[in-house]
Design a protein around this motif. Structure first.
Motif, mmCIF file in Angstrom:
data_model
loop_
_atom_site.group_PDB
_atom_site.id
_atom_site.type_symbol
_atom_site.label_atom_id
_atom_site.label_comp_id
_atom_site.label_asym_id
_atom_site.label_seq_id
_atom_site.Cartn_x
_atom_site.Cartn_y
_atom_site.Cartn_z
ATOM 1 N N CYS A 36 0.835 -1.198 0.000
ATOM 2 C CA CYS A 36 0.000 0.000 0.000
ATOM 3 C C CYS A 36 0.875 1.256 0.000
ATOM 4 O O CYS A 36 1.781 1.398 0.827
ATOM 5 C CB CYS A 36 -0.902 -0.016 1.228
ATOM 6 S SG CYS A 36 -1.929 1.455 1.380
ATOM 7 N N CYS A 39 -0.398 3.415 3.530
ATOM 8 C CA CYS A 39 -0.059 3.015 4.907
ATOM 9 C C CYS A 39 1.185 2.137 4.969
ATOM 10 O O CYS A 39 1.677 1.847 6.056
ATOM 11 C CB CYS A 39 -1.243 2.327 5.586
ATOM 12 S SG CYS A 39 -1.546 0.636 5.036
ATOM 13 N N CYS A 50 -6.078 -2.077 -0.326
ATOM 14 C CA CYS A 50 -5.367 -2.411 0.904
ATOM 15 C C CYS A 50 -6.355 -2.881 1.965
ATOM 16 O O CYS A 50 -7.303 -2.159 2.284
ATOM 17 C CB CYS A 50 -4.604 -1.185 1.407
ATOM 18 S SG CYS A 50 -3.847 -1.436 3.028
ATOM 19 N N CYS A 53 -6.254 -0.174 5.097
ATOM 20 C CA CYS A 53 -6.782 1.195 5.051
ATOM 21 C C CYS A 53 -7.690 1.445 3.849
ATOM 22 O O CYS A 53 -8.168 2.553 3.659
ATOM 23 C CB CYS A 53 -5.634 2.208 5.055
ATOM 24 S SG CYS A 53 -4.747 2.358 3.480
ATOM 25 N N SER A 55 -7.108 1.737 0.814
ATOM 26 C CA SER A 55 -6.559 2.523 -0.290
ATOM 27 C C SER A 55 -6.486 1.668 -1.547
ATOM 28 O O SER A 55 -6.240 0.471 -1.483
ATOM 29 C CB SER A 55 -5.154 3.006 0.081
ATOM 30 O OG SER A 55 -4.512 3.551 -1.061
HETATM 31 ZN ZN LIG Z 1 -3.047 0.796 3.296
#
Ligand SMILES: [Zn+2]
Length: 156
Positions: A36, A39, A50, A53, A55
């Motif tokens: 990611c 993060c 991810c 998080c 993403s």
């Molecule tokens: Zn992440």
């Protein structure tokens, strides 16, 4: 390598946008694990976002292939495969936890050590072998036993 050539290299394997880089890496003997950008968490198997998080900014990033045996089991039967021997204690199947991140694991086998001699906590490193009739992938070899790697492996 074109997408078509990649598909031809892995017949019968479902290759998509999320895992294409992983498979391209295998052909080059590189372990490209999705990481990611937001993060920094690695995740395997490849996913479009991810899991930590959510993403969608993911970059396949090479890992060294060093880690420790987190789980070991012995397969005593299965379909015939090149490089797999179910006799003499079974074919070792291991989950290796990589040094890059706790919980980041790859599945494989250990070569050079009888299945009964593999212990959780053994330090391993990736070992590429080209076996005719088998798709490229990393196996592992033990570089230090669990007793000598105490504190680095089991119990983390
Ligand atoms: Zn992440």
């Amino acid at each position: 390598m074109t997408d078509e050539e990649l598909l031809d290299a892995f017949p019968g394997v479902r290759i998509d946008a999320d895992n294409a880089a992983w498979h391209r890496g295998l052909l080059d003997h590189r372990l490209l694990v999705n990481r990611c950008d937001d993060c920094g968490r690695w995740h395997q198997p490849p996913r479009p976002l991810c899991p930590a998080c959510w993403s969608r900014s993911i970059t396949p990033t090479e890992v060294a292939g060093d880690g420790f045996v987190a789980l070991v089991t012995a397969l005593r039967q299965g379909a015939p495969q090149p490089g797999v021997d179910y006799a003499d204690g079974g074919h070792a199947l291991v989950a290796v936890e990589l040094d890059e991140q706790p919980g980041l694991r790859l599945a494989g086998t250990v070569v050079g050590t009888p299945t009964a001699g593999i212990r959780v906590g053994d330090r391993v490193r990736a070992l590429w072998r080209d076996i005719p009739g088998r798709l490229p992938r990393a196996d592992f070899e033990i570089v230090a036993g669990a007793d000598t790697a105490a504190g680095e492996g089991a119990g983390r």
